[in-house]
Design a protein around this motif. Structure first.
Motif, PDB file in Angstrom:
ATOM      1  N   TYR A  47      43.320   3.718   5.407  1.00  0.00           N
ATOM      2  CA  TYR A  47      44.785   3.824   5.301  1.00  0.00           C
ATOM      3  C   TYR A  47      45.397   2.854   4.297  1.00  0.00           C
ATOM      4  CZ  TYR A  47      43.954   6.597   9.418  1.00  0.00           C
ATOM      5  OH  TYR A  47      43.478   7.549  10.283  1.00  0.00           O
TER       6      TYR A  47
ATOM      7  N   PHE B 222      46.788  11.235   5.001  1.00  0.00           N
ATOM      8  CA  PHE B 222      46.786  11.472   6.445  1.00  0.00           C
ATOM      9  C   PHE B 222      48.039  12.258   6.860  1.00  0.00           C
ATOM     10  CE2 PHE B 222      47.854  10.277  10.833  1.00  0.00           C
ATOM     11  CZ  PHE B 222      46.862  11.036  11.441  1.00  0.00           C
TER      12      PHE B 222
ATOM     13  N   TYR C 114      44.511  21.320  11.500  1.00  0.00           N
ATOM     14  CA  TYR C 114      44.620  20.050  12.236  1.00  0.00           C
ATOM     15  C   TYR C 114      45.630  20.223  13.373  1.00  0.00           C
ATOM     16  CZ  TYR C 114      44.494  15.056  13.149  1.00  0.00           C
ATOM     17  OH  TYR C 114      44.337  13.829  13.764  1.00  0.00           O
TER      18      TYR C 114
ATOM     19  N   GLY D 109      49.299  10.048  19.178  1.00  0.00           N
ATOM     20  CA  GLY D 109      48.475  10.309  17.998  1.00  0.00           C
ATOM     21  C   GLY D 109      46.988  10.435  18.277  1.00  0.00           C
ATOM     22  N   SER D 110      46.545  10.177  19.482  1.00  0.00           N
ATOM     23  CA  SER D 110      45.126  10.157  19.843  1.00  0.00           C
ATOM     24  C   SER D 110      44.332   9.140  19.026  1.00  0.00           C
ATOM     25  CB  SER D 110      44.482  11.556  19.755  1.00  0.00           C
ATOM     26  OG  SER D 110      44.374  12.012  18.432  1.00  0.00           O
TER      27      SER D 110
ATOM     28  N   ASN E  67      39.840   6.870  17.999  1.00  0.00           N
ATOM     29  CA  ASN E  67      39.177   6.230  16.862  1.00  0.00           C
ATOM     30  C   ASN E  67      38.548   4.890  17.243  1.00  0.00           C
ATOM     31  OD1 ASN E  67      41.897   7.493  14.949  1.00  0.00           O
ATOM     32  ND2 ASN E  67      39.814   8.295  14.857  1.00  0.00           N
TER      33      ASN E  67
ATOM     34  N   TYR F 236      38.516  18.764  10.965  1.00  0.00           N
ATOM     35  CA  TYR F 236      38.101  17.562  10.221  1.00  0.00           C
ATOM     36  C   TYR F 236      37.393  17.901   8.900  1.00  0.00           C
ATOM     37  CZ  TYR F 236      39.744  14.944  14.151  1.00  0.00           C
ATOM     38  OH  TYR F 236      40.579  14.399  15.099  1.00  0.00           O
TER      39      TYR F 236
ATOM     40  N   THR G 251      41.131  16.544   3.990  1.00  0.00           N
ATOM     41  CA  THR G 251      40.383  15.531   4.749  1.00  0.00           C
ATOM     42  C   THR G 251      39.260  14.958   3.880  1.00  0.00           C
ATOM     43  OG1 THR G 251      40.880  16.815   6.730  1.00  0.00           O
ATOM     44  CG2 THR G 251      39.266  15.045   6.966  1.00  0.00           C
TER      45      THR G 251
ATOM     46  N   PHE H 240      40.851  12.461   1.718  1.00  0.00           N
ATOM     47  CA  PHE H 240      41.195  11.295   2.554  1.00  0.00           C
ATOM     48  C   PHE H 240      39.963  10.395   2.726  1.00  0.00           C
ATOM     49  CE2 PHE H 240      41.407  10.038   7.216  1.00  0.00           C
ATOM     50  CZ  PHE H 240      42.388   9.071   7.094  1.00  0.00           C
TER      51      PHE H 240
ATOM     52  N   MET I 191      33.021  11.227  10.720  1.00  0.00           N
ATOM     53  CA  MET I 191      33.186  11.488   9.289  1.00  0.00           C
ATOM     54  C   MET I 191      32.159  10.647   8.539  1.00  0.00           C
ATOM     55  SD  MET I 191      37.113  12.081   8.126  1.00  0.00           S
ATOM     56  CE  MET I 191      37.474  10.381   7.788  1.00  0.00           C
TER      57      MET I 191
ATOM     58  N   GLU J 110      34.188   7.164  10.153  1.00  0.00           N
ATOM     59  CA  GLU J 110      35.125   7.292  11.286  1.00  0.00           C
ATOM     60  C   GLU J 110      34.477   8.019  12.458  1.00  0.00           C
ATOM     61  OE1 GLU J 110      39.722   8.543  11.395  1.00  0.00           O
ATOM     62  OE2 GLU J 110      38.401  10.280  11.387  1.00  0.00           O
TER      63      GLU J 110
HETATM   64  C1  AVI Z   1      44.503   8.801  13.242  1.00  0.00           C
HETATM   65  N1  AVI Z   1      43.493   9.607  13.937  1.00  0.00           N
HETATM   66  C2  AVI Z   1      43.927   9.933  15.285  1.00  0.00           C
HETATM   67  C3  AVI Z   1      43.008  10.769  13.186  1.00  0.00           C
HETATM   68  C4  AVI Z   1      41.970  11.540  14.028  1.00  0.00           C
HETATM   69  O1  AVI Z   1      42.183  12.723  14.233  1.00  0.00           O
HETATM   70  O2  AVI Z   1      41.010  10.938  14.501  1.00  0.00           O
HETATM   71  C5  AVI Z   1      42.406  10.368  11.851  1.00  0.00           C
HETATM   72  C6  AVI Z   1      41.826  11.523  11.092  1.00  0.00           C
HETATM   73  N2  AVI Z   1      40.670  11.542  10.493  1.00  0.00           N
HETATM   74  C7  AVI Z   1      40.463  12.691   9.910  1.00  0.00           C
HETATM   75  N3  AVI Z   1      41.486  13.464  10.147  1.00  0.00           N
HETATM   76  C8  AVI Z   1      42.363  12.758  10.880  1.00  0.00           C
END
Ligand code: AVI
Length: 316
Positions: free
Chosen positions: A36, A44, A53, A159-160, A164, A204, A211, A214, A250, A278
């Motif tokens: 970020y 994002f 998404y 945001g869940s 992460n 994703y 993505t 990102f 990821m 991630e």
């Molecule tokens: C911020 N977070 C909740 C997102 C997720 O869905 O885990 C980050 C993300 N990574 C890839 N797409 C979104």
């Protein structure tokens, strides 16, 4: 309004040491928080609007459809503490529904981001007092001592993003929030639920490649901030389901054997070797309930969408 605080030098050093450690490990990995930077945050935002998404629009729908009920759960004269400022529309839905909120306390490590978010909320809700707090909410920190102590203090973590965090870190975070709100305090948290793998992979690894951009932006950030020489055309984004962890992972996959230099250090990649960037954990409700219980929370309320994709939980 809050002064603009420059964390850049300290952040740069933390980034440098995480990259040095993560890329020299036998299994290369980088903490997802470094995704970020400005460009990463923009990407994002774009992700949250993608057709694949589902989490953002599903959670927003749950908050909108149950706003009165959730506000009731929070109680009147709430002190709302939001971890990670900038949830934008979700914050506005909750603040708009709360009965006469006493105070809004956004907590974020990015001072600039925090100022922008606080200004936006101030314009929209001029009658709500705002006390921004600059802090890394994944580490231990204290709230200002002069915040009203009386309940209801309500922690808000949409945001869940909890997904992460590795499980021990998630428990630590939940316990910290528990301590922040004190006895009688509450929490409203967004949790993404386990679902069919196809839906998850598409979310994703979207068709438009946002993505992927990102994820790859992390290499660009290393090039720019740490003088790296990653060739972005020689790495590819990959989203994988890890059933054992119940997480989407990821990765950045090296498309050939190659050497990369970062900060004067040579890093060797085999073809197909990856950098793990991630985890996004997907919970079963009962599993999350147990996790929250181990941090001192009782699951009091569950709000979901009709397809059971996502849950907004009320913890007490
Ligand atoms: C911020 N977070 C909740 C997102 C997720 O869905 O885990 C980050 C993300 N990574 C890839 N797409 C979104």
């Amino acid at each position: 309004m809050l002064e603009r605080v420059d964390f850049r030098a300290a952040q740069r050093e933390a980034f440098r040491s995480d990259v040095a450690a993560g890329l020299s490990a036998p299994r290369k990995t980088l903490p997802s928080r470094w995704l970020y930077d400005d460009r990463g945050s923009e990407l994002f935002e774009e992700i949250t609007r993608l057709p694949e998404y589902y989490p953002t629009r599903t959670e927003t729908g749950i908050l909108r459809d149950n706003a009165a009920d959730i506000a009731d759960f929070c109680g009147s004269r709430a002190v709302l503490i939001e971890y990670g400022a900038g949830a934008g529309v979700k914050t506005e839905i909750l603040l708009g529904a709360l009965d006469n909120p006493a105070l809004y306390v956004p907590v974020d490590i990015a001072g600039d981001f925090l100022v922008d978010a606080a200004n936006r909320i101030e314009q929209r809700f001029p009658y709500i007092e705002i006390r921004p707090v600059v802090a890394d909410f994944t580490a231990d920190f204290d709230l200002p001592a002069d915040l009203p102590k009386l309940p209801p203090r309500v922690a808000f973590f949409p945001g869940s993003t909890i997904g992460n965090l590795a499980k021990p870190d998630a428990v630590e975070f939940l316990a910290r929030a528990r301590a922040h709100v004190g006895p009688g305090g509450r929490m409203v948290i967004g949790v993404d639920l386990r679902k069919d793998i196809g839906t998850l992979i598409r979310a994703y690894d979207d068709a438009a490649g946002v993505t992927a951009a990102f994820n790859l932006n992390l290499l660009e950030r290393i090039n720019r901030e740490l003088g790296g020489d990653f060739d972005l055309t020689r790495f590819a984004h990959e989203a994988r389901w890890n059933a054992r962890k119940s997480a989407i992972e990821m990765h950045l996959v090296s498309l050939s054997e190659q050497d990369v230099e970062v900060d004067g250090q040579k890093i060797r990649f085999a073809e197909g070797e990856t950098i793990h960037t991630e985890d996004s954990r997907k919970y079963e409700l009962a599993e999350f309930e147990a996790l929250a219980a181990s941090a001192g929370w009782r699951l009091a309320q569950t709000w979901t969408d009709p397809d059971g994709q996502f849950a907004v939980l009320g913890l007490a």
